[in-house]
Design a protein around this motif. Structure first.
Motif, PDB file in Angstrom:
ATOM      1  N   ARG A  28      35.845  41.923  40.981  1.00 32.96           N
ATOM      2  CA  ARG A  28      35.476  42.447  42.305  1.00 32.96           C
ATOM      3  C   ARG A  28      34.250  43.344  42.211  1.00 32.96           C
ATOM      4  NH1 ARG A  28      41.065  42.384  42.859  1.00 32.96           N
ATOM      5  NH2 ARG A  28      41.297  44.546  42.201  1.00 32.96           N
ATOM      6  N   ARG A 112      40.687  30.806  38.747  1.00 30.20           N
ATOM      7  CA  ARG A 112      40.531  30.588  40.184  1.00 30.20           C
ATOM      8  C   ARG A 112      39.319  29.691  40.404  1.00 30.20           C
ATOM      9  NH1 ARG A 112      41.326  35.383  43.634  1.00 30.20           N
ATOM     10  NH2 ARG A 112      40.595  33.901  45.198  1.00 30.20           N
ATOM     11  N   ASP A 114      38.178  28.391  43.068  1.00 23.58           N
ATOM     12  CA  ASP A 114      37.372  28.766  44.233  1.00 23.58           C
ATOM     13  C   ASP A 114      36.322  29.808  43.857  1.00 23.58           C
ATOM     14  OD1 ASP A 114      39.429  30.697  43.833  1.00 23.58           O
ATOM     15  OD2 ASP A 114      39.289  31.349  45.917  1.00 23.58           O
ATOM     16  N   ALA A 165      34.676  38.597  49.283  1.00 23.21           N
ATOM     17  CA  ALA A 165      35.892  38.523  50.102  1.00 23.21           C
ATOM     18  C   ALA A 165      36.991  37.739  49.374  1.00 23.21           C
ATOM     19  CB  ALA A 165      35.580  37.866  51.443  1.00 23.21           C
ATOM     20  N   ARG A 166      36.643  36.606  48.800  1.00 23.20           N
ATOM     21  CA  ARG A 166      37.644  35.787  48.085  1.00 23.20           C
ATOM     22  C   ARG A 166      38.149  36.498  46.833  1.00 23.20           C
ATOM     23  NH1 ARG A 166      41.017  32.809  49.578  1.00 23.20           N
ATOM     24  NH2 ARG A 166      40.959  31.402  47.827  1.00 23.20           N
ATOM     25  N   SER A 167      37.310  37.312  46.197  1.00 21.48           N
ATOM     26  CA  SER A 167      37.762  38.020  44.995  1.00 21.48           C
ATOM     27  C   SER A 167      38.796  39.099  45.336  1.00 21.48           C
ATOM     28  CB  SER A 167      36.567  38.651  44.252  1.00 21.48           C
ATOM     29  OG  SER A 167      36.054  39.769  44.954  1.00 21.48           O
ATOM     30  N   GLN A 168      38.864  39.479  46.597  1.00 23.58           N
ATOM     31  CA  GLN A 168      39.829  40.487  47.022  1.00 23.58           C
ATOM     32  C   GLN A 168      41.110  39.869  47.554  1.00 23.58           C
ATOM     33  OE1 GLN A 168      37.358  42.596  49.826  1.00 23.58           O
ATOM     34  NE2 GLN A 168      36.394  43.798  48.216  1.00 23.58           N
ATOM     35  N   GLU A 169      41.162  38.544  47.607  1.00 18.23           N
ATOM     36  CA  GLU A 169      42.327  37.836  48.109  1.00 18.23           C
ATOM     37  C   GLU A 169      43.048  37.154  46.960  1.00 18.23           C
ATOM     38  OE1 GLU A 169      40.494  35.041  50.719  1.00 18.23           O
ATOM     39  OE2 GLU A 169      40.165  36.510  52.299  1.00 18.23           O
ATOM     40  N   GLY A 170      44.177  36.610  47.264  1.00 12.71           N
ATOM     41  CA  GLY A 170      44.884  35.806  46.287  1.00 12.71           C
ATOM     42  C   GLY A 170      44.304  34.403  46.231  1.00 12.71           C
ATOM     43  N   ASP A 171      44.970  33.538  45.498  1.00 10.46           N
ATOM     44  CA  ASP A 171      44.469  32.187  45.296  1.00 10.46           C
ATOM     45  C   ASP A 171      44.931  31.216  46.382  1.00 10.46           C
ATOM     46  OD1 ASP A 171      43.096  30.191  44.028  1.00 10.46           O
ATOM     47  OD2 ASP A 171      44.673  29.749  42.577  1.00 10.46           O
TER      48      ASP A 171
END
Length: 173
Positions: A28, A112, A114, A165-171
């Motif tokens: 992050r 991940r 993504d 944003a995606r690094s702060q969310e789950g997979d």
């Protein structure tokens, strides 16, 4: 100010080992760094445009016909050379941070896909921008090529924001 720098230095240095064995928190931080350097290159690109420094380095990839760095030239203001050369140098920072994001995303466990796919956009974007920037110089700042150069920068910034944003969310989807 010195106290702020003293607090930031260990955090920044702590990112380096995290490239090879990243945690989600370190990834992050790299993602945030990617957003920051992309904002920086957009701002310096705007400064290049506003100051009329786009041909401060009149050739590409060299700054002048004989040198990769600015050299006194009768036809070009030293300020314009410095502004354009500074923007070109910042692209290397964008590339280094982008590569650090890519390596960190690829080595993150659990993996991940993504994030790895999004991280690829930064080094690919820098290469595309460098080649397109050469075209901008060779077309003597044709407005169409300059506009596309700007749009590519905004695309890279958008990709960096999505990566953050995606690094702060789950997979999950």
């Amino acid at each position: 100010m010195n106290q702020l720098l003293d607090q930031a230095r260990p955090r920044a240095l702590g990112l380096l080992p995290g490239v090879l064995s990243p945690t989600p928190a370190i990834l992050r931080r790299w993602a945030l760094a990617t957003v920051a350097v992309n904002v920086g290159i957009v701002v310096t690109g705007a400064v290049v445009r506003v100051t009329g420094s786009g041909l401060g380095c009149p050739t590409w990839p060299r700054c002048t016909a004989d040198s990769f760095i600015p050299v006194a030239h009768a036809d070009i203001s030293p300020i314009n050379m410095a502004v354009e050369f500074g923007n070109r140098l910042l692209s290397f920072v964008v590339l280094i941070v982008g590569l650090a994001c890519l390596v960190s995303a690829a080595r993150l466990r659990p993996r991940r896909r993504d994030l790895t796919a999004l991280a690829w956009l930064q080094p690919i974007g820098v290469a595309t921008q460098a080649l397109w920037g050469g075209l901008v110089v060779r077309t003597m700042l044709n407005p169409v090529t300059v506009s596309v150069h700007f749009l590519l920068s905004i695309g890279m910034l958008a990709a960096a924001v999505v990566f953050l944003a995606r690094s702060q969310e789950g997979d999950a989807a």
